[in-house]
Design an enzyme around this catalytic site. Structure first.
Site, PDB file in Angstrom:
ATOM      1  N   ARG A  10     -71.213  -3.706 -19.081  1.00  0.00           N
ATOM      2  CA  ARG A  10     -70.706  -3.352 -20.407  1.00  0.00           C
ATOM      3  C   ARG A  10     -71.898  -3.030 -21.316  1.00  0.00           C
ATOM      4  NH1 ARG A  10     -65.732  -5.377 -22.492  1.00  0.00           N
ATOM      5  NH2 ARG A  10     -65.558  -6.849 -20.787  1.00  0.00           N
TER       6      ARG A  10
ATOM      7  N   GLY B 285     -69.252 -10.469 -22.708  1.00  0.00           N
ATOM      8  CA  GLY B 285     -68.060 -10.409 -21.867  1.00  0.00           C
ATOM      9  C   GLY B 285     -66.772 -10.180 -22.642  1.00  0.00           C
TER      10      GLY B 285
ATOM     11  N   GLY C  78     -73.418  -4.602 -10.892  1.00  0.00           N
ATOM     12  CA  GLY C  78     -74.113  -5.362  -9.858  1.00  0.00           C
ATOM     13  C   GLY C  78     -73.285  -5.396  -8.579  1.00  0.00           C
TER      14      GLY C  78
ATOM     15  N   GLY D  19     -44.539 -12.016 -23.115  1.00  0.00           N
ATOM     16  CA  GLY D  19     -45.343 -13.197 -22.772  1.00  0.00           C
ATOM     17  C   GLY D  19     -45.589 -14.069 -23.987  1.00  0.00           C
TER      18      GLY D  19
ATOM     19  N   ILE E 273     -52.356 -15.738 -25.932  1.00  0.00           N
ATOM     20  CA  ILE E 273     -52.793 -14.420 -26.421  1.00  0.00           C
ATOM     21  C   ILE E 273     -51.633 -13.684 -27.099  1.00  0.00           C
ATOM     22  CG2 ILE E 273     -53.644 -12.154 -25.669  1.00  0.00           C
ATOM     23  CD1 ILE E 273     -55.383 -13.611 -23.603  1.00  0.00           C
TER      24      ILE E 273
ATOM     25  N   VAL F 237     -38.689  -8.590 -18.517  1.00  0.00           N
ATOM     26  CA  VAL F 237     -38.729  -7.163 -18.802  1.00  0.00           C
ATOM     27  C   VAL F 237     -38.870  -6.454 -17.463  1.00  0.00           C
ATOM     28  CG1 VAL F 237     -40.002  -5.327 -19.957  1.00  0.00           C
ATOM     29  CG2 VAL F 237     -39.766  -7.556 -21.059  1.00  0.00           C
TER      30      VAL F 237
ATOM     31  N   ASP G 190     -63.964 -17.500 -15.430  1.00  0.00           N
ATOM     32  CA  ASP G 190     -62.596 -17.033 -15.176  1.00  0.00           C
ATOM     33  C   ASP G 190     -62.383 -16.592 -13.735  1.00  0.00           C
ATOM     34  OD1 ASP G 190     -61.982 -17.406 -17.831  1.00  0.00           O
ATOM     35  OD2 ASP G 190     -61.379 -15.330 -18.220  1.00  0.00           O
TER      36      ASP G 190
ATOM     37  N   HIS H   4     -61.435 -40.194 -46.700  1.00  0.00           N
ATOM     38  CA  HIS H   4     -60.207 -39.847 -47.419  1.00  0.00           C
ATOM     39  C   HIS H   4     -60.539 -38.885 -48.549  1.00  0.00           C
ATOM     40  CE1 HIS H   4     -56.258 -40.221 -49.187  1.00  0.00           C
ATOM     41  NE2 HIS H   4     -56.846 -40.400 -50.374  1.00  0.00           N
TER      42      HIS H   4
END
Ligand SMILES: Cc1cc2nc3c(=O)[nH]c(=O)nc-3n(C[C@H](O)[C@H](O)[C@H](O)COP(=O)(O)OP(=O)(O)OC[C@H]3O[C@@H](n4cnc5c(N)ncnc54)[C@H](O)[C@@H]3O)c2cc1C
Length: 462
Positions: free
Chosen positions: A36, A41, A115, A176, A180, A233, A309, A441
């Site tokens: 990128r 990322g 890579g 969904g 996200i 759907v 991930d 407080h």
């Protein structure tokens, strides 16, 4: 002759870049490869950071139009969406440039391009070959697709397209009801979209505490969200400026149609390993396409590791980053470790939802006896002063030892409040430890203390 590195990391998302910095701190010679244009990322470029910038801006826009008047502030906000998108871009640029700076500071060598693992110890980037004792795959994830639905990033968008719409849709359909979908749905609902969320399961936020998710769903409905649960759907037909979705009951039955201006497909993410050359070197993956690793992040091929991930576990930036630190330490001969029992999860809506540790459903399924202490923000002084009284804190503690096993918060600043419980859990603390800790407080944090007191049935303000 290829330059020799101790560690080469493919991908500079939160897993890869954090790993690179920690490895460099520990004296290893580190290279990173990123295809990128900017580092960071998914998280920094098309995920956490841009979504939070839009959530922040849209929340203030909404508040200015809906809550300021009751505080005696007269404001008539108007929306300049391109400028709001510019604000989002500044957030991205500020963060990604920060990584360039950190790489320079820590003497991390950057290779730009895709890579490919040519062999253990060898990464190819275009015509260049990097020789490296260890290779770390940190290539992250990509948007999960839905059969029969063609994402064009204009009318039918993924999260990436939703972060860059050029107009506020009149009617946004979100497929969904995960984190996200609800976050990006919130952005456009606040900016004026009518919102319909379609979810296959019979609940929102799968995996989160059911009581918290149910309460949160009611709050979103008050904000105008319409939910179609237990629904799937099956097709999306694009006309000139509309999309018509075919929706069937999850259990089967007659289809109905729903017309929307824009459709957001937010049905999850899948590990991304395309073009890495994993089959040729023999790196094993599981049925879901995740790279298989042992407790030390080693793959099936000696000298090749994976984090973030692209391996199992929650797809979260901080989980990826902590794995990066742990693996760098392991490679440097230290005892790197991630406590997977204490990884907070946050939904950055209004109110926020935050969780750490076990849900009530998990404790029941595991046959663990527990006590729950719940405290409503309605009885918290600061929340009352701010008129942000929706929601609660729930602390779950072992019935015998009183050790805190989980905490679930729906309410203002939940994503910040959760961390005192995360620290407590790291130290194996009890509900009594939390309850006896003096809390300033008036703070929202007092609701956490009171929830801990409630575990023993002795809250002061309930
Ligand atoms: C809209 C959205 C919102 C999110 N919000 C949050 C949030 O609020 N909090 C949170 O914790 N998580 C959030 N996430 C999830 C988070 O972004 C991911 O968990 C995180 O980015 C994973 O980090 P990673 O390092 O494993 O991979 P990634 O961030 O996906 O980075 C992988 C990098 O590898 C590069 N790459 C891939 N293959 C190659 C190759 N062969 N050669 C060179 N480079 C390669 C990619 O270009 C990419 O830059 C969100 C995600 C999305 C989509």
């Amino acid at each position: 002759m290829a330059e020799q590195f101790d560690v080469t990391i493919i991908g500079t998302g939160p897993g890869g870049y954090v790993c690179a910095i920690r490895a460099a701190q520990l004296g290893l010679k580190v290279a990173v490869v990123e295809k990128r244009a900017s580092h960071g990322g998914t998280c920094l470029n098309i995920g956490c950071i841009p979504s939070k910038a839009l959530l922040h801006a849209s929340e203030l826009y909404y508040e200015a139009g809906h809550s300021f008047a009751k505080m005696g502030i007269t404001a008539a906000p108007s929306l300049d969406l391109p400028k709001m998108m510019g604000f989002k871009q500044e957030a991205i640029d500020g963060n990604t440039k920060g990584i360039d700076f950190l790489f320079k500071k820590n003497k991390v060598t950057v290779f730009r391009g895709t890579g490919v693992i040519a062999a253990p110890g060898q990464v190819k980037v275009g015509a260049e070959t990097i020789a490296s004792a260890s290779i770390i795959i940190a290539t992250g994830s990509d948007v999960a697709k839905l059969k029969g639905i063609d994402i064009d990033e204009k009318r039918i968008v993924s999260s990436t397209g939703a972060l860059a719409l050029d107009a506020v849709p009149g009617h946004l359909a979100v497929i969904g009801a995960g984190v996200i979908g609800l976050e990006l749905g919130s952005v456009y609902a606040r900016l004026g979209s009518r919102l319909t969320v379609i979810e296959y399961l019979d609940r929102i936020l799968p995996g989160m505490d059911a009581e918290a998710a149910k309460a949160f769903q009611r709050m979103l409905q008050k904000q105008g969200f319409a939910f179609k649960l237990s629904s799937k759907v099956t097709a999306a037909a694009k006309a000139k400026d509309k999309v018509t979705l075919s929706i069937e009951p999850a259990a089967g039955g007659a289809a109905e149609s729903l017309e929307a201006d824009t459709v957001l497909v937010a049905v999850g993410r899948v590990p991304y390993t395309e073009g890495l050359g994993l089959d040729a070197v023999g790196v094993a993956r599981d049925a879901k396409g995740r790279i298989e690793v042992d407790a030390h992040y080693a793959t099936s091929v000696k000298g090749i590791y994976a984090i973030g991930d692209v391996i199992k576990g929650p797809m979260l930036a901080h989980k990826a980053g902590d794995e990066g630190v742990a693996l760098a330490e392991i490679l440097a001969g230290q005892a790197g470790h991630v406590n997977y029992g204490v990884i907070p999860g946050v939904v950055y809506t209004n109110p926020e939802v935050a969780a750490v540790g076990k849900t009530e459903e998990e404790l029941k399924a595991e046959g663990i006896e527990y006590r729950a202490g719940k405290f409503l923000f309605l009885a918290n002084g600061r929340a009352k002063a701010n008129q942000t009284t929706e929601g609660f804190v729930k602390v779950l503690a072992d019935a015998q030892s009183d050790r805190v096993l989980g905490c679930h918060i729906v309410g203002p600043m939940a994503g910040e409040l959760i961390h005192e419980v995360a620290v407590l859990m790291e130290f194996g603390g009890s509900a009594e430890d939390l309850a006896r800790t003096c809390h300033a407080h008036p703070t929202l944090s007092e609701a956490v203390k009171e929830a801990a007191l409630t575990v023993a049935g002795r809250a002061i303000h309930a």
